[in-house]
Design a protein around this motif. Structure first.
Motif, PDB file in Angstrom:
ATOM      1  N   ASP A   1       1.290  -1.249   0.328  1.00 15.42           N
ATOM      2  CA  ASP A   1       0.504   0.440  -0.313  1.00 15.42           C
ATOM      3  C   ASP A   1       0.301   1.477  -0.040  1.00 15.42           C
ATOM      4  OD1 ASP A   1      -2.081  -1.250   0.051  1.00 15.42           O
ATOM      5  OD2 ASP A   1      -2.355  -1.266   2.263  1.00 15.42           O
ATOM      6  N   TYR A   2       1.989   0.933   0.533  1.00 16.58           N
ATOM      7  CA  TYR A   2       3.439   2.165   0.588  1.00 16.58           C
ATOM      8  C   TYR A   2       3.207   3.095  -0.775  1.00 16.58           C
ATOM      9  CZ  TYR A   2       6.212   5.424   2.157  1.00 16.58           C
ATOM     10  OH  TYR A   2       7.350   6.304   2.778  1.00 16.58           O
ATOM     11  N   ARG A   3       3.003   4.092  -1.347  1.00 15.47           N
ATOM     12  CA  ARG A   3       3.349   4.359  -2.548  1.00 15.47           C
ATOM     13  C   ARG A   3       5.223   5.052  -3.066  1.00 15.47           C
ATOM     14  NH1 ARG A   3       1.065  10.612  -4.397  1.00 15.47           N
ATOM     15  NH2 ARG A   3      -1.590   9.022  -4.078  1.00 15.47           N
ATOM     16  N   LEU A   4       4.963   4.114  -4.586  1.00 14.18           N
ATOM     17  CA  LEU A   4       6.547   3.968  -4.623  1.00 14.18           C
ATOM     18  C   LEU A   4       6.974   4.433  -6.026  1.00 14.18           C
ATOM     19  CD1 LEU A   4       7.848   0.556  -3.520  1.00 14.18           C
ATOM     20  CD2 LEU A   4       8.295   2.842  -2.284  1.00 14.18           C
ATOM     21  N   MET A   5       8.207   4.843  -6.567  1.00 20.03           N
ATOM     22  CA  MET A   5       8.016   5.512  -7.997  1.00 20.03           C
ATOM     23  C   MET A   5       9.322   5.259  -8.472  1.00 20.03           C
ATOM     24  SD  MET A   5       6.160   7.515  -6.138  1.00 20.03           S
ATOM     25  CE  MET A   5       7.379   9.252  -5.848  1.00 20.03           C
ATOM     26  N   LEU A   6       9.287   5.309  -9.435  1.00 20.01           N
ATOM     27  CA  LEU A   6      11.375   4.402 -10.499  1.00 20.01           C
ATOM     28  C   LEU A   6      11.311   5.734 -11.143  1.00 20.01           C
ATOM     29  CD1 LEU A   6      13.825   2.817 -10.187  1.00 20.01           C
ATOM     30  CD2 LEU A   6      12.254   1.751 -12.734  1.00 20.01           C
ATOM     31  N   ASP A   7      12.979   6.357 -11.015  1.00 22.00           N
ATOM     32  CA  ASP A   7      13.243   7.571 -11.472  1.00 22.00           C
ATOM     33  C   ASP A   7      14.594   7.066 -12.306  1.00 22.00           C
ATOM     34  OD1 ASP A   7      14.036   9.417 -13.343  1.00 22.00           O
ATOM     35  OD2 ASP A   7      14.302  11.053 -11.276  1.00 22.00           O
ATOM     36  N   SER A   8      14.092   5.700 -13.733  1.00 23.36           N
ATOM     37  CA  SER A   8      15.233   5.817 -14.514  1.00 23.36           C
ATOM     38  C   SER A   8      16.294   6.204 -15.091  1.00 23.36           C
ATOM     39  CB  SER A   8      14.952   4.383 -15.466  1.00 23.36           C
ATOM     40  OG  SER A   8      13.868   3.121 -14.348  1.00 23.36           O
ATOM     41  N   THR A   9      16.077   7.985 -15.222  1.00 24.05           N
ATOM     42  CA  THR A   9      16.808   8.886 -15.457  1.00 24.05           C
ATOM     43  C   THR A   9      17.679   8.290 -16.912  1.00 24.05           C
ATOM     44  OG1 THR A   9      19.274   7.615 -14.683  1.00 24.05           O
ATOM     45  CG2 THR A   9      17.789   9.524 -13.329  1.00 24.05           C
ATOM     46  N   TRP A  10      16.937   7.772 -17.774  1.00 19.27           N
ATOM     47  CA  TRP A  10      17.802   7.779 -19.199  1.00 19.27           C
ATOM     48  C   TRP A  10      18.175   6.505 -19.641  1.00 19.27           C
ATOM     49  CZ3 TRP A  10      19.136  12.460 -16.951  1.00 19.27           C
ATOM     50  CH2 TRP A  10      18.130  13.302 -16.865  1.00 19.27           C
ATOM     51  N   SER A  11      18.138   5.305 -18.772  1.00 16.45           N
ATOM     52  CA  SER A  11      18.998   4.474 -18.705  1.00 16.45           C
ATOM     53  C   SER A  11      18.538   2.860 -19.772  1.00 16.45           C
ATOM     54  CB  SER A  11      19.152   3.449 -16.941  1.00 16.45           C
ATOM     55  OG  SER A  11      19.031   4.790 -16.109  1.00 16.45           O
ATOM     56  N   TYR A  12      17.545   3.614 -19.868  1.00 14.13           N
ATOM     57  CA  TYR A  12      17.739   1.955 -21.361  1.00 14.13           C
ATOM     58  C   TYR A  12      17.157   2.408 -22.362  1.00 14.13           C
ATOM     59  CZ  TYR A  12      15.791   0.747 -16.715  1.00 14.13           C
ATOM     60  OH  TYR A  12      15.774   1.052 -14.720  1.00 14.13           O
ATOM     61  N   ASP A  13      17.678   1.370 -23.369  1.00  7.63           N
ATOM     62  CA  ASP A  13      16.968   1.119 -24.398  1.00  7.63           C
ATOM     63  C   ASP A  13      14.868   0.469 -23.983  1.00  7.63           C
ATOM     64  OD1 ASP A  13      17.272  -1.785 -24.561  1.00  7.63           O
ATOM     65  OD2 ASP A  13      18.720  -2.170 -25.315  1.00  7.63           O
ATOM     66  N   TYR A  14      14.862   0.605 -25.519  1.00  2.04           N
ATOM     67  CA  TYR A  14      13.456   0.215 -25.550  1.00  2.04           C
ATOM     68  C   TYR A  14      12.903  -1.618 -24.923  1.00  2.04           C
ATOM     69  CZ  TYR A  14       8.737  -1.596 -26.995  1.00  2.04           C
ATOM     70  OH  TYR A  14       7.612  -1.698 -26.881  1.00  2.04           O
ATOM     71  N   PRO A  15      13.818  -2.251 -25.486  1.00  5.58           N
ATOM     72  CA  PRO A  15      13.545  -3.697 -24.976  1.00  5.58           C
ATOM     73  C   PRO A  15      13.832  -3.841 -23.063  1.00  5.58           C
ATOM     74  CG  PRO A  15      14.918  -4.062 -26.974  1.00  5.58           C
ATOM     75  CD  PRO A  15      14.531  -2.216 -26.912  1.00  5.58           C
ATOM     76  N   GLU A  16      14.570  -3.028 -23.367  1.00  3.72           N
ATOM     77  CA  GLU A  16      15.434  -2.615 -21.584  1.00  3.72           C
ATOM     78  C   GLU A  16      13.971  -1.935 -20.946  1.00  3.72           C
ATOM     79  OE1 GLU A  16      19.991  -2.798 -21.435  1.00  3.72           O
ATOM     80  OE2 GLU A  16      18.456  -0.547 -21.609  1.00  3.72           O
ATOM     81  N   ALA A  17      13.938  -0.886 -21.063  1.00  2.00           N
ATOM     82  CA  ALA A  17      12.638   0.053 -20.782  1.00  2.00           C
ATOM     83  C   ALA A  17      11.365  -0.835 -20.527  1.00  2.00           C
ATOM     84  CB  ALA A  17      12.170   1.077 -21.552  1.00  2.00           C
ATOM     85  N   LEU A  18      10.871  -1.449 -21.236  1.00  2.00           N
ATOM     86  CA  LEU A  18       9.361  -2.238 -21.540  1.00  2.00           C
ATOM     87  C   LEU A  18       9.633  -3.124 -20.814  1.00  2.00           C
ATOM     88  CD1 LEU A  18       6.751  -2.597 -22.765  1.00  2.00           C
ATOM     89  CD2 LEU A  18       8.184  -4.565 -24.179  1.00  2.00           C
ATOM     90  N   ARG A  19      11.153  -4.498 -20.324  1.00  3.61           N
ATOM     91  CA  ARG A  19      10.761  -5.460 -19.040  1.00  3.61           C
ATOM     92  C   ARG A  19      11.065  -4.568 -17.633  1.00  3.61           C
ATOM     93  NH1 ARG A  19      15.228  -7.023 -21.434  1.00  3.61           N
ATOM     94  NH2 ARG A  19      16.769  -6.715 -20.259  1.00  3.61           N
TER      95      ARG A  19
END
Length: 368
Positions: A184-202
């Motif tokens: 129930d705790y609110r979490l977010m992820l900021d990946s700071t432009w880290s991935y190519d498209y397949p990684e971002a999707l995964r």
């Protein structure tokens, strides 16, 4: 009332902890800020800070005085729209950081002229907002877990991860933190432009399954083509548009291409509160949230808090960690209460307690 002087006092910021959020690192314990003073012939003065731990005020200060001060001299300080339009024509020669500092100082001055806080001039929507802790890059999943649990125990309602920036490791960090803080705790992820498209999707599919609140900057800012594809594949809201330096006109393509779910911005990259307020209203017209990015120094973040109080379509206030890399030059810093809330400033203008004695002790130069 006319502007009769503009000065920038460069003062030392020392004791900055080594910190990393992406490929770059804050490694030098010293930087400097510029205290901008826009003075009027009525004796009133608007203030802003120029600079950050990563971008010393002395780097941009000469541009401000050489190029933008002549534009401001003799002008009505309440004519922010006209002055901003003129400053934007000069951004081939000056940074948006300088434009943003001037815009904040003009809002501060307008509030002092009116005897009202900035959020009241904009139109107050709320008087408090949830604050969230926004991590630095930490050495391992256990360190993220410890930090998240500490902030949760202190009443904070949300936590954002800046991960190691390797897809599989990032997923493991997100899994560990989710397991530790509960569903129930609110979490977010900021990946700071880290991935190519397949990684971002995964990664996106993994944190979507974990119930993360948003997915921020997985791809490079310019990669609108793949942002469109990514948004079509994911249900978790995507948050982009944070760092391209520019004004309101940088946003429409993200809307017309349906490349992001939320818009984002800050003072140094967008040229101040005026552009951010317009962008938030643009997002509202499309039924989108506008989430405000941390803006690099204490006084900018006071300005951010005012803007939060004037927006219907924002949800939280970002507090970037560690505090020592972002808080400096104030007598009293804005802070979160035991219920996880940040409260609206009540004084005129920014309503901020600048530490003028510290600045006087740390002066490196006064640019006139």
């Amino acid at each position: 009332m006319k502007i009769d002087d503009v000065t920038l006092t460069i003062f030392t910021w020392d004791g900055i902890p080594a910190t990393r959020y992406h490929a770059g690192t804050i490694a030098d314990p010293r930087s400097n800020l510029g205290l901008l003073r826009i003075h009027t012939d009525a004796g009133l003065e608007g203030h802003a800070f120029l600079g950050a731990a990563t971008n010393p005020g002395a780097m941009d200060g000469p541009q401000l005085i050489r190029t933008l001060k002549p534009l401001l001299m003799g002008q009505d300080p309440l004519e922010r729209e006209r002055l901003l339009a003129q400053m934007r024509l000069m951004t081939r020669n000056v940074s948006y950081r300088t434009v943003g500092a001037i815009d904040v100082a003009l809002w501060d001055l307008a509030g002092k002229i009116a005897g009202l806080p900035i959020h009241a001039l904009m139109g107050t929507y709320r008087t408090s907002i949830i604050g969230y802790a926004s991590s630095q890059v930490l050495p391992d999943p256990a360190a993220y877990v410890d930090q998240a649990l500490e902030f949760k125990a202190n009443g904070w309602k949300a936590y954002k991860i800046h991960p190691p920036r390797i897809a599989e490791r990032d997923i493991k960090v997100c899994e560990a933190v989710r397991k530790a803080v509960g569903d129930d705790y609110r979490l977010m992820l900021d990946s700071t432009w880290s991935y190519d498209y397949p990684e971002a999707l995964r990664v996106g599919r993994a944190i979507e399954e974990m119930g993360y609140y948003w997915y921020e900057d997985p791809l490079m800012d310019e990669d609108i083509y793949n942002y469109v594809k990514l948004r079509q594949k994911l249900d978790i809201p995507i948050l982009a548009t944070e760092f391209p330096a520019g004004g309101l006109d940088t946003y429409p393509i993200w809307l017309t291409e349906r490349a992001t779910d939320y818009l984002r911005g800050d003072i140094p990259n967008k040229g101040g509160l005026t552009t951010m307020l317009k962008t938030a209203h643009l997002a509202e017209a499309f039924g989108l949230k506008y989430e405000i990015h941390h803006s690099g120094n204490s006084l900018n973040n006071v300005a951010n808090l005012h803007l939060c109080m004037a927006l219907r379509n924002t949800t939280m206030f970002e507090v970037l960690l560690p505090h020592g890399a972002h808080k400096y030059g104030m007598v009293t810093e804005i802070d979160i209460d035991k219920d996880g809330l940040m409260h609206a400033p009540t004084g005129p203008g920014l309503g901020a307690e600048i530490d003028f004695e510290l600045i006087a002790r740390k002066i490196e130069a006064v640019l006139r």
